[in-house]
Design a protein around this motif. Structure first.
Motif, short mmCIF file in Angstrom:
data_model
loop_
_atom_site.label_atom_id
_atom_site.label_comp_id
_atom_site.label_asym_id
_atom_site.label_seq_id
_atom_site.Cartn_x
_atom_site.Cartn_y
_atom_site.Cartn_z
N GLY A 28 0.78 -1.23 0.00
CA GLY A 28 0.00 0.00 0.00
C GLY A 28 0.80 1.28 0.00
O GLY A 28 1.79 1.41 -0.74
N SER A 29 0.40 2.20 0.86
CA SER A 29 0.84 3.59 0.85
C SER A 29 2.35 3.78 0.93
O SER A 29 3.03 3.21 1.78
CB SER A 29 0.18 4.32 2.03
N SER A 59 -1.83 3.77 -1.93
CA SER A 59 -2.95 3.31 -1.08
C SER A 59 -3.95 2.46 -1.85
O SER A 59 -4.39 1.41 -1.37
CB SER A 59 -3.66 4.52 -0.47
N ALA A 76 -2.63 2.71 4.08
CA ALA A 76 -3.32 3.74 3.29
C ALA A 76 -3.18 5.10 3.95
O ALA A 76 -3.26 5.23 5.17
CB ALA A 76 -4.79 3.39 3.13
N GLY A 156 -2.75 7.76 -2.07
CA GLY A 156 -3.67 8.37 -1.14
C GLY A 156 -3.32 9.82 -0.88
O GLY A 156 -4.19 10.65 -0.58
#
Length: 276
Positions: A28-29, A59, A76, A156
């Motif tokens: 993810g992020s 994200s 995220a 994100g």
């Protein structure tokens, strides 16, 4: 002989089962990536057998991986979108959000550029193409084209910036959309007429951080949301079948929310969510 083979297979399955149980995948992020790195390093000191894979590609990428079952934890820098919540409901899934810490999106320029503050209106004007040169921002600045960098749409950070700064308008086509936060910082450090936005934890001495509406992205201003581009940072886990009561996901979350884990959030340059 058959008994010996049977015992051997049982032993192999036990070993494989243990290895599988100690494996953790996190995706993810990019913003949360430095926090996760520090947590993993500390966890491995006490549990060197645990195998953890960490990927930072945005994200949306992490949340998509949670849907398709290719990650255990999705980092995220934003909350779930409505379409993601709708998809969860359709598929009978439930992803639990856990606040990791807090972040401010820092606006960065080259240290040689003689500007120290920027308004949200001006930022919006730059990123939507209404302001093309620095002297349009301030007549005392040079008549040089503004070189604009942004994270890509999987980020994100991009989505938070779009929501809090652009207020529904689209970015101008000449904005350079990039995958890497570090790339943004490097480009701004090289180009005296560049501007970008990054998570405050990534800021280095190579760039200058502007105040926004006269407010610095300090820890207190971020935590109280006085700084206008503040946000919580998350990790999401799939709790459709219940909260993890043991195993690597539980161990990771418990550590992250502990005093030591939150101290590492601060070490990464962000603001602790708990215990401070």
């Amino acid at each position: 002989m058959k008994k010996s083979i049977g015992l051997f297979l049982v032993l192999v399955l036990v070993i494989l089962g243990k290895g599988f149980a100690e494996r953790l995948i996190i995706k993810g992020s990019n913003t949360v990536f430095p926090i996760a790195q520090l947590w993993i390093e500390e966890l491995k000191k006490n549990n060197p057998e645990i195998e953890i894979t960490l990927e930072g590609a945005g994200s949306s990428t992490g949340i998509a991986a949670l849907f398709n079952g290719t990650t255990d934890i999705a980092n995220a820098s934003r909350f779930l979108k409505k379409k993601e919540i709708d998809k969860m409901n359709r598929e009978g899934l439930y992803f639990a959000p856990i606040v990791v810490g807090y972040d401010g999106i820092a606006i960065i320029v080259n240290p040689r550029l003689k500007i120290n503050n920027i308004t949200l209106k001006t930022l919006k004007g730059i990123y939507t193409g209404k302001l093309r040169t620095w002297n349009q921002v301030d007549p005392n600045l040079p008549k040089k084209r503004i070189v604009i960098y942004s994270r890509n749409t999987a980020s994100g950070t991009f989505e938070t910036f779009e929501k809090k700064v652009l207020d529904g308008e689209k970015m101008f086509p000449t904005v350079k959309m990039v995958e890497s936060t570090q790339f943004e910082i490097d480009q701004v450090a090289r180009n005296p007429y560049a501007i970008a936005y990054v998570g405050v934890g990534y800021v280095s001495e190579k760039v200058k951080v502007l105040t926004v509406e006269g407010v610095k992205p300090t820890k207190l201003n971020i935590l109280t949301a006085k700084y206008p581009i503040s946000r919580p940072l998350y990790m999401f886990i799939d709790v459709t079948n219940g909260w993890p009561e043991s195993g690597p996901v539980k161990e990771y979350i418990t550590f992250g929310l502990s005093k030591k884990g939150q101290e590492l959030v601060e070490k990464a340059g962000y603001v602790a969510a708990y215990g401070f």
